[in-house]
Design a protein around this motif. Sequence first.
Motif, short mmCIF file in Angstrom:
data_model
loop_
_atom_site.label_atom_id
_atom_site.label_comp_id
_atom_site.label_asym_id
_atom_site.label_seq_id
_atom_site.Cartn_x
_atom_site.Cartn_y
_atom_site.Cartn_z
N TYR A 1 -4.00 -3.83 -4.63
CA TYR A 1 -3.30 -2.88 -5.51
C TYR A 1 -3.77 -1.45 -5.29
O TYR A 1 -3.00 -0.51 -5.43
N ALA A 2 -5.07 -1.29 -4.98
CA ALA A 2 -5.60 0.06 -4.80
C ALA A 2 -4.93 0.74 -3.60
O ALA A 2 -4.57 1.92 -3.66
N TYR A 3 -4.75 -0.02 -2.51
CA TYR A 3 -4.12 0.54 -1.32
C TYR A 3 -2.62 0.69 -1.52
O TYR A 3 -2.01 1.66 -1.08
N ARG A 4 -2.03 -0.32 -2.20
CA ARG A 4 -0.60 -0.25 -2.48
C ARG A 4 -0.25 1.02 -3.21
O ARG A 4 0.73 1.68 -2.92
N LYS A 5 -1.09 1.31 -4.23
CA LYS A 5 -0.84 2.51 -5.04
C LYS A 5 -0.79 3.74 -4.14
O LYS A 5 0.08 4.59 -4.30
N ASP A 6 -1.71 3.79 -3.19
CA ASP A 6 -1.77 4.96 -2.32
C ASP A 6 -0.60 5.02 -1.36
O ASP A 6 0.05 6.05 -1.23
N TYR A 7 -0.30 3.92 -0.66
CA TYR A 7 0.77 4.06 0.32
C TYR A 7 2.15 4.11 -0.31
O TYR A 7 3.05 4.76 0.21
N HIS A 8 2.31 3.45 -1.46
CA HIS A 8 3.62 3.56 -2.12
C HIS A 8 3.85 4.99 -2.62
O HIS A 8 4.91 5.55 -2.43
N ARG A 9 2.81 5.56 -3.23
CA ARG A 9 3.00 6.89 -3.81
C ARG A 9 3.03 7.99 -2.77
O ARG A 9 3.85 8.88 -2.83
N HIS A 10 2.10 7.90 -1.82
CA HIS A 10 1.90 9.05 -0.95
C HIS A 10 2.65 8.96 0.37
O HIS A 10 2.96 9.98 0.98
N ILE A 11 2.95 7.76 0.84
CA ILE A 11 3.71 7.67 2.08
C ILE A 11 5.18 7.47 1.77
O ILE A 11 6.05 8.19 2.26
N PHE A 12 5.47 6.49 0.89
CA PHE A 12 6.89 6.19 0.63
C PHE A 12 7.45 6.96 -0.57
O PHE A 12 8.65 6.96 -0.80
N HIS A 13 6.57 7.61 -1.33
CA HIS A 13 6.99 8.34 -2.53
C HIS A 13 7.86 7.45 -3.41
O HIS A 13 8.92 7.86 -3.89
N HIS A 14 7.42 6.22 -3.57
CA HIS A 14 8.26 5.23 -4.21
C HIS A 14 7.42 4.11 -4.78
O HIS A 14 7.01 3.23 -4.02
#
Length: 230
Positions: free
Chosen positions: A66-79
């Motif tokens: 979840y920690a990594y998901r939060k980062d790549y969803h928010r910062h890479i996919f903006h979603h």
Amino acid sequence: MSKKFLFPYEFLEVNWRLWSFIAILTAGFGALITFPVAEISGYIDPFYSPTVLIVPLPGLFRLTCYAYRKDYHRHIFHHPLGCVNVERGEVHSQPYTGEVNGLFQLENLHRYFLYAGILILPFFYFDFLHSLTFAGGLTFRIGSLVLLANAVALTSWTFSCHAFRHLVGGNIDCYSCVTAGAARKSLFDAQSWWNSHHEALAWISLLTIFFADLYLRAVSAGLPVDLRLF
Ligand code: FES
């Protein structure tokens, strides 16, 4: 509203953790592929312990954390965005479709990857013990300390997992209705405290695994870093 231009340093600043993840992963995997070091002076490289299992399953365990998901969803996919920052020109342009589309469905398997993450932990402690006794007697060197720190960091990260929290007590609606309910509740409370540090542990454990790998490379290159403590 027009999008505000972000200078590169601003982009790095708002996404520092994501970029540190990417930088550590790139450097680590680059080194892994370019200069493989499996064992040197009794130290087994954490990437090769055990060789075949280490990358795919625990890799997926980490990727779906979840920690990594939060980062790549928010910062890479903006979603989705954590919260819309109009200063940065962000808008909720699409409803969150999260873990139900395409490759993202893999994230739903995180609870199963957890078992792989737990199963692999004893190997890191075995490697630590092996480094103490490889020469026949008992020797404790800086490298053993590095391997131990890595094992402890990985253990802390694994057992602070949200899926583990569900397993130890999050799945119970009524503690007084189940066997050993009070003990389960205490365990759940303790794990909840641990879980509140999960994001930091995700970052620290990533750092320690690559640091251990780099340390072994330094030993293998003959650098005088591996002092004997006793
Ligand atoms: Fe991070 Fe499970 S949520 S390891």
